[in-house]
Design a protein around this motif. Structure first.
Motif, short mmCIF file in Angstrom:
data_model
loop_
_atom_site.label_atom_id
_atom_site.label_comp_id
_atom_site.label_asym_id
_atom_site.label_seq_id
_atom_site.Cartn_x
_atom_site.Cartn_y
_atom_site.Cartn_z
N GLY A 208 0.96 -1.20 0.02
CA GLY A 208 -0.11 -0.08 0.07
C GLY A 208 0.77 1.14 0.01
O GLY A 208 0.65 2.20 -0.76
N LEU A 209 1.88 1.20 0.94
CA LEU A 209 2.79 2.46 0.95
C LEU A 209 3.53 2.60 -0.37
O LEU A 209 3.80 3.68 -0.73
CB LEU A 209 3.56 2.35 2.11
CG LEU A 209 2.82 2.60 3.37
CD1 LEU A 209 4.04 2.38 4.67
CD2 LEU A 209 2.39 4.11 3.68
N ALA A 210 4.16 1.54 -0.71
CA ALA A 210 4.84 1.47 -2.15
C ALA A 210 4.01 1.76 -3.12
O ALA A 210 4.65 2.90 -3.97
CB ALA A 210 5.33 -0.04 -2.47
N GLY A 211 2.80 1.52 -3.30
CA GLY A 211 1.97 2.14 -4.32
C GLY A 211 1.70 3.50 -4.26
O GLY A 211 1.74 4.35 -5.07
N GLU A 212 1.55 3.95 -3.17
CA GLU A 212 1.21 5.64 -2.82
C GLU A 212 2.57 6.47 -3.10
O GLU A 212 2.45 7.43 -3.54
CB GLU A 212 0.92 5.80 -1.37
CG GLU A 212 0.80 7.16 -1.12
CD GLU A 212 0.16 7.53 0.54
OE1 GLU A 212 0.25 8.79 0.60
OE2 GLU A 212 0.09 6.56 0.92
N PHE A 213 3.81 5.62 -2.84
CA PHE A 213 5.05 6.39 -3.11
C PHE A 213 5.22 6.57 -4.54
O PHE A 213 5.61 7.42 -5.27
CB PHE A 213 6.20 5.72 -2.36
CG PHE A 213 7.53 6.04 -2.38
CD1 PHE A 213 8.09 7.23 -1.48
CD2 PHE A 213 8.23 5.78 -3.82
CE1 PHE A 213 9.23 7.70 -1.90
CE2 PHE A 213 9.53 6.58 -3.77
CZ PHE A 213 10.10 7.38 -2.77
N THR A 214 4.92 5.43 -5.28
CA THR A 214 5.20 5.35 -6.82
C THR A 214 4.05 6.21 -7.38
O THR A 214 4.40 6.97 -8.33
CB THR A 214 4.88 3.66 -7.02
OG1 THR A 214 5.82 2.96 -6.54
CG2 THR A 214 5.06 3.71 -8.54
N GLU A 215 2.81 6.55 -7.14
CA GLU A 215 1.94 7.23 -7.72
C GLU A 215 2.45 8.77 -7.49
O GLU A 215 2.26 9.80 -8.09
CB GLU A 215 0.67 6.93 -7.00
CG GLU A 215 -0.46 8.09 -7.72
CD GLU A 215 -1.78 7.71 -6.97
OE1 GLU A 215 -2.70 8.40 -7.28
OE2 GLU A 215 -1.96 6.84 -6.07
N ARG A 216 2.87 9.19 -6.27
CA ARG A 216 3.40 10.61 -5.99
C ARG A 216 4.65 10.76 -7.02
O ARG A 216 4.83 11.95 -7.37
CB ARG A 216 3.64 10.73 -4.57
CG ARG A 216 2.17 10.79 -3.53
CD ARG A 216 2.46 10.80 -2.15
NE ARG A 216 1.40 10.70 -1.32
CZ ARG A 216 0.51 11.90 -1.09
NH1 ARG A 216 0.98 13.15 -1.46
NH2 ARG A 216 -0.37 11.74 -0.33
N LEU A 217 5.44 9.86 -6.87
CA LEU A 217 6.78 10.11 -7.63
C LEU A 217 6.47 10.34 -9.14
O LEU A 217 6.73 11.30 -9.76
CB LEU A 217 7.62 8.87 -7.59
CG LEU A 217 8.87 9.04 -8.56
CD1 LEU A 217 9.97 9.78 -8.08
CD2 LEU A 217 9.42 7.57 -8.46
N ASP A 218 5.37 9.58 -9.76
CA ASP A 218 4.94 9.68 -10.89
C ASP A 218 4.38 10.86 -11.43
O ASP A 218 4.78 11.62 -12.29
CB ASP A 218 3.90 8.45 -11.00
CG ASP A 218 3.42 8.35 -12.50
OD1 ASP A 218 4.28 8.96 -13.65
OD2 ASP A 218 2.53 7.79 -12.87
#
Length: 235
Positions: A208-218
């Motif tokens: 969940g946190l990895a997905g949020e981090f990736t989305e914000r990076l994107d």
């Protein structure tokens, strides 16, 4: 055309980066040279060919790791191309380039740097994680390969600026393009990609946190790309 996929067996046997190079060459033939994505594709094809030659020549101590990272990196770009062709949104970091690819007020240099921004700022971090999973190692084990690929990218950026930068008579210190390009740095983007890769690896047990981090990076890389594509030239 579907995204090129490599099996781990082929990488283990060390087959060079020919499949992704062939795919980018086919895109070069299909797109008009003035197309903004085509400008980036030509640039990226050059660097991928150079990395492939370096791997084949033994310039990397671990050729399997270098080939894996290079292919995973290229596949991220090709996946964005395929997503756009299929009419799906694709990563946010690539959307500005696809949206403005035919804008007459955007210079070729801006197109090239916007593509590098998306690919290094977002794709490189995810490619490191992809390679770590494939090779069953951690980011630290790929640091040498990451640095060597980054060195090639720095040389490529220099070449892009030399070939695509307007002449000195057209690019004065007060020119908007000078100001715009001064706001972005490949070195900072590369450092950010390495930090993001290490962070994502630490978060791999927390999807969940990895997905949020990736989305914000994107999204953040996409905002920078939109800035780099600010129309400056007169249509």
């Amino acid at each position: 055309m579907a995204q090129t996929q490599w099996t781990e067996e082929r990488i283990g046997q060390f087959v060079a980066v020919d499949p992704v190079v062939d795919r980018m060459r086919s895109l070069r033939s299909a797109w008009h040279p003035a197309d903004g994505v085509a400008v980036f594709n030509r640039v990226y094809l050059t660097v991928t060919e150079e990395i492939g030659h370096a791997i084949a020549a033994g310039a990397f101590e671990d050729r399997r790791a270098a080939a894996t990272l290079d292919v995973r990196f290229a596949e991220r770009y090709l996946a964005a191309v395929d997503a756009h062709a299929a009419g799906t949104p694709g990563p946010a970091c690539w959307r500005p380039l696809f949206h403005y690819r035919r804008h007459p007020g955007v210079t070729p240099l801006q197109f090239a740097l916007a593509g590098i921004n998306a690919h290094v700022g977002h794709d490189l971090a995810l490619a490191v994680v992809d390679a770590c999973h494939a090779l069953e190692c951690g980011p630290g084990d790929l640091e040498d390969e990451f640095d060597r690929v980054g060195d090639v990218l720095v040389l490529l950026e220099e070449r892009i600026r030399e070939e695509l930068m307007p002449g000195p008579d057209l690019l004065e210190i007060a020119d908007p393009l000078t100001h715009l390009l001064g706001c972005w740095s490949l070195d900072r983007a590369r450092d950010g990609a390495w930090l993001a890769a290490r962070s994502l690896w630490q978060l791999r047990a927390l999807p969940g946190l990895a997905g949020e981090f990736t989305e914000r990076l994107d999204r953040s890389v996409g905002l920078v790309g939109r800035m780099l594509l600010t129309p400056l030239a007169r249509p």
